[in-house]
Design a protein around this motif. Structure first.
Motif, PDB file in Angstrom:
ATOM      1  N   GLU A  33       0.830  -1.208   0.000  1.00 56.93           N
ATOM      2  CA  GLU A  33       0.000   0.000   0.000  1.00 56.93           C
ATOM      3  C   GLU A  33       0.867   1.261   0.000  1.00 56.93           C
ATOM      4  OE1 GLU A  33      -3.018   2.123   3.090  1.00 56.93           O
ATOM      5  OE2 GLU A  33      -3.256  -0.051   2.822  1.00 56.93           O
ATOM      6  N   ALA A  34       1.936   1.265   0.797  1.00 53.75           N
ATOM      7  CA  ALA A  34       2.837   2.418   0.838  1.00 53.75           C
ATOM      8  C   ALA A  34       3.517   2.610  -0.515  1.00 53.75           C
ATOM      9  CB  ALA A  34       3.883   2.238   1.936  1.00 53.75           C
ATOM     10  N   ALA A  35       3.916   1.519  -1.151  1.00 53.57           N
ATOM     11  CA  ALA A  35       4.557   1.614  -2.465  1.00 53.57           C
ATOM     12  C   ALA A  35       3.605   2.181  -3.506  1.00 53.57           C
ATOM     13  CB  ALA A  35       5.067   0.244  -2.898  1.00 53.57           C
ATOM     14  N   LYS A  36       2.334   1.798  -3.448  1.00 52.02           N
ATOM     15  CA  LYS A  36       1.344   2.343  -4.381  1.00 52.02           C
ATOM     16  C   LYS A  36       1.172   3.845  -4.187  1.00 52.02           C
ATOM     17  CE  LYS A  36      -1.453  -1.822  -4.978  1.00 52.02           C
ATOM     18  NZ  LYS A  36      -2.751  -2.464  -4.692  1.00 52.02           N
ATOM     19  N   VAL A  37       1.116   4.284  -2.930  1.00 54.02           N
ATOM     20  CA  VAL A  37       0.983   5.721  -2.640  1.00 54.02           C
ATOM     21  C   VAL A  37       2.184   6.475  -3.179  1.00 54.02           C
ATOM     22  CG1 VAL A  37       0.949   7.429  -0.783  1.00 54.02           C
ATOM     23  CG2 VAL A  37      -0.519   5.425  -0.640  1.00 54.02           C
ATOM     24  N   VAL A  38       3.377   5.942  -2.937  1.00 50.84           N
ATOM     25  CA  VAL A  38       4.599   6.615  -3.369  1.00 50.84           C
ATOM     26  C   VAL A  38       4.689   6.669  -4.887  1.00 50.84           C
ATOM     27  CG1 VAL A  38       7.122   6.376  -3.410  1.00 50.84           C
ATOM     28  CG2 VAL A  38       5.890   6.173  -1.256  1.00 50.84           C
ATOM     29  N   GLU A  39       4.357   5.586  -5.565  1.00 48.04           N
ATOM     30  CA  GLU A  39       4.430   5.551  -7.026  1.00 48.04           C
ATOM     31  C   GLU A  39       3.441   6.517  -7.676  1.00 48.04           C
ATOM     32  OE1 GLU A  39       6.673   4.154  -9.024  1.00 48.04           O
ATOM     33  OE2 GLU A  39       7.702   3.424  -7.240  1.00 48.04           O
ATOM     34  N   SER A  40       2.350   6.800  -6.997  1.00 50.52           N
ATOM     35  CA  SER A  40       1.345   7.701  -7.576  1.00 50.52           C
ATOM     36  C   SER A  40       1.683   9.181  -7.372  1.00 50.52           C
ATOM     37  CB  SER A  40      -0.037   7.404  -6.980  1.00 50.52           C
ATOM     38  OG  SER A  40      -0.070   7.809  -5.616  1.00 50.52           O
ATOM     39  N   ARG A  41       2.709   9.476  -6.600  1.00 54.85           N
ATOM     40  CA  ARG A  41       3.064  10.858  -6.288  1.00 54.85           C
ATOM     41  C   ARG A  41       4.338  11.260  -7.008  1.00 54.85           C
ATOM     42  NH1 ARG A  41       1.113  12.772  -0.857  1.00 54.85           N
ATOM     43  NH2 ARG A  41       1.686  14.619  -2.001  1.00 54.85           N
ATOM     44  N   SER A  42       4.455  12.554  -7.276  1.00 53.54           N
ATOM     45  CA  SER A  42       5.671  13.062  -7.905  1.00 53.54           C
ATOM     46  C   SER A  42       6.779  13.200  -6.865  1.00 53.54           C
ATOM     47  CB  SER A  42       5.392  14.427  -8.551  1.00 53.54           C
ATOM     48  OG  SER A  42       5.210  15.412  -7.558  1.00 53.54           O
ATOM     49  N   ASN A  43       8.003  13.293  -7.343  1.00 46.74           N
ATOM     50  CA  ASN A  43       9.158  13.441  -6.462  1.00 46.74           C
ATOM     51  C   ASN A  43       9.045  14.734  -5.654  1.00 46.74           C
ATOM     52  OD1 ASN A  43      11.787  12.375  -5.643  1.00 46.74           O
ATOM     53  ND2 ASN A  43      12.561  14.269  -6.545  1.00 46.74           N
ATOM     54  N   GLU A  44       8.563  15.777  -6.276  1.00 46.11           N
ATOM     55  CA  GLU A  44       8.376  17.068  -5.595  1.00 46.11           C
ATOM     56  C   GLU A  44       7.372  16.927  -4.446  1.00 46.11           C
ATOM     57  OE1 GLU A  44       6.572  21.358  -6.933  1.00 46.11           O
ATOM     58  OE2 GLU A  44       7.860  20.314  -8.371  1.00 46.11           O
ATOM     59  N   ASP A  45       6.279  16.225  -4.689  1.00 45.40           N
ATOM     60  CA  ASP A  45       5.265  16.011  -3.645  1.00 45.40           C
ATOM     61  C   ASP A  45       5.817  15.172  -2.496  1.00 45.40           C
ATOM     62  OD1 ASP A  45       3.366  17.470  -5.019  1.00 45.40           O
ATOM     63  OD2 ASP A  45       2.442  15.707  -5.951  1.00 45.40           O
ATOM     64  N   LEU A  46       6.592  14.135  -2.830  1.00 44.44           N
ATOM     65  CA  LEU A  46       7.179  13.294  -1.795  1.00 44.44           C
ATOM     66  C   LEU A  46       8.152  14.085  -0.927  1.00 44.44           C
ATOM     67  CD1 LEU A  46       7.838  10.014  -3.828  1.00 44.44           C
ATOM     68  CD2 LEU A  46       6.040  10.422  -2.136  1.00 44.44           C
ATOM     69  N   LEU A  47       8.970  14.919  -1.561  1.00 44.08           N
ATOM     70  CA  LEU A  47       9.901  15.753  -0.797  1.00 44.08           C
ATOM     71  C   LEU A  47       9.142  16.745   0.083  1.00 44.08           C
ATOM     72  CD1 LEU A  47      12.783  16.452  -3.317  1.00 44.08           C
ATOM     73  CD2 LEU A  47      12.946  15.271  -1.126  1.00 44.08           C
ATOM     74  N   ASN A  48       8.059  17.300  -0.434  1.00 45.49           N
ATOM     75  CA  ASN A  48       7.250  18.220   0.379  1.00 45.49           C
ATOM     76  C   ASN A  48       6.606  17.495   1.557  1.00 45.49           C
ATOM     77  OD1 ASN A  48       7.656  20.772  -0.806  1.00 45.49           O
ATOM     78  ND2 ASN A  48       6.282  20.234  -2.493  1.00 45.49           N
ATOM     79  N   ASP A  49       6.132  16.265   1.328  1.00 43.20           N
ATOM     80  CA  ASP A  49       5.574  15.472   2.431  1.00 43.20           C
ATOM     81  C   ASP A  49       6.614  15.215   3.513  1.00 43.20           C
ATOM     82  OD1 ASP A  49       3.116  15.344   1.227  1.00 43.20           O
ATOM     83  OD2 ASP A  49       3.268  13.225   0.644  1.00 43.20           O
ATOM     84  N   LEU A  50       7.815  14.819   3.095  1.00 41.03           N
ATOM     85  CA  LEU A  50       8.886  14.558   4.058  1.00 41.03           C
ATOM     86  C   LEU A  50       9.304  15.839   4.779  1.00 41.03           C
ATOM     87  CD1 LEU A  50      11.038  12.038   1.978  1.00 41.03           C
ATOM     88  CD2 LEU A  50       9.641  11.537   4.000  1.00 41.03           C
TER      89      LEU A  50
END
Length: 192
Positions: A33-50
């Motif tokens: 489930e975590a991998a699916k969430v990550v794959e659906s998001r852009s790198n910019e969004d992931l960095l902003n989340d972190l």
């Protein structure tokens, strides 16, 4: 009478471990489930989340991702684009973050080399809430029945947290040197 008290204390301490579930399939499902969430998001969004998860602690996030703070800020703001290798690193870190109930402190404890023993003590109540609360409730119950005996463990616990907090203030990591404030790091980012 003493045997009953001992049995009560042992039951209170052991029961959470017996009642907890240790299913491997739940962990695998959580990772998928975590991998699916990550794959659906852009790198910019992931960095902003972190970045938001770290409460703006760009230094810790930089140590976890092993890049400079200015590179993270440029990537977060869309001024540059991540290389394929760095994008995979961000995804790996993000999967770990999402898999661990979105707790940045768990991510820090696993990947930040500046995470010290004092941070482990200060984050213990949030990392292991069941153990923390059960031990404290047992101590309070003992305190209710034998006031002078149980006050010492409670005071010792308070002293341990106080010492850890003071050491965390003294031993806070220095600011990371950033050699890429005026230029990009070509191994991490690319110009659009």
């Amino acid at each position: 009478m003493k045997i009953k008290r001992l049995l009560l204390v042992v039951t209170l301490i052991v029961s959470p471990f017996i009642l907890s579930s240790c299913s491997g399939s739940d962990e695998a499902e959580n990772r998928i489930e975590a991998a699916k969430v990550v794959e659906s998001r852009s790198n910019e969004d992931l960095l902003n989340d972190l970045y938001l998860a770290s409460d703006g602690d760009i230094e810790s996030l930089s140590r976890i991702l092993q890049v400079t703070p200015s590179s993270i800020n440029r990537l977060r703001n869309g001024k540059t684009v991540a290389t394929a290798k760095f994008e995979e690193k961000v995804k790996t870190v993000a999967i770990y973050y999402y898999q661990n109930d979105r707790k940045f402190s768990l991510l820090q404890s696993a990947l930040d080399e500046e995470y010290g023993w004092y941070d482990s003590i200060l984050n213990f109540p949030s990392h292991h809430p069941w153990i923390f609360w059960i031990v404290n409730i047992v101590l309070l119950l003992i305190l209710a029945f034998a006031a002078m005996i149980a006050i010492w463990p409670i005071l010792a616990e308070m002293l341990i947290f106080l010492i850890a907090w003071i050491v965390s203030l003294i031993c806070a990591p220095d600011q990371m040197p950033d050699n890429f404030t005026n230029s990009i790091n070509p191994t991490i980012e690319q110009v659009l």
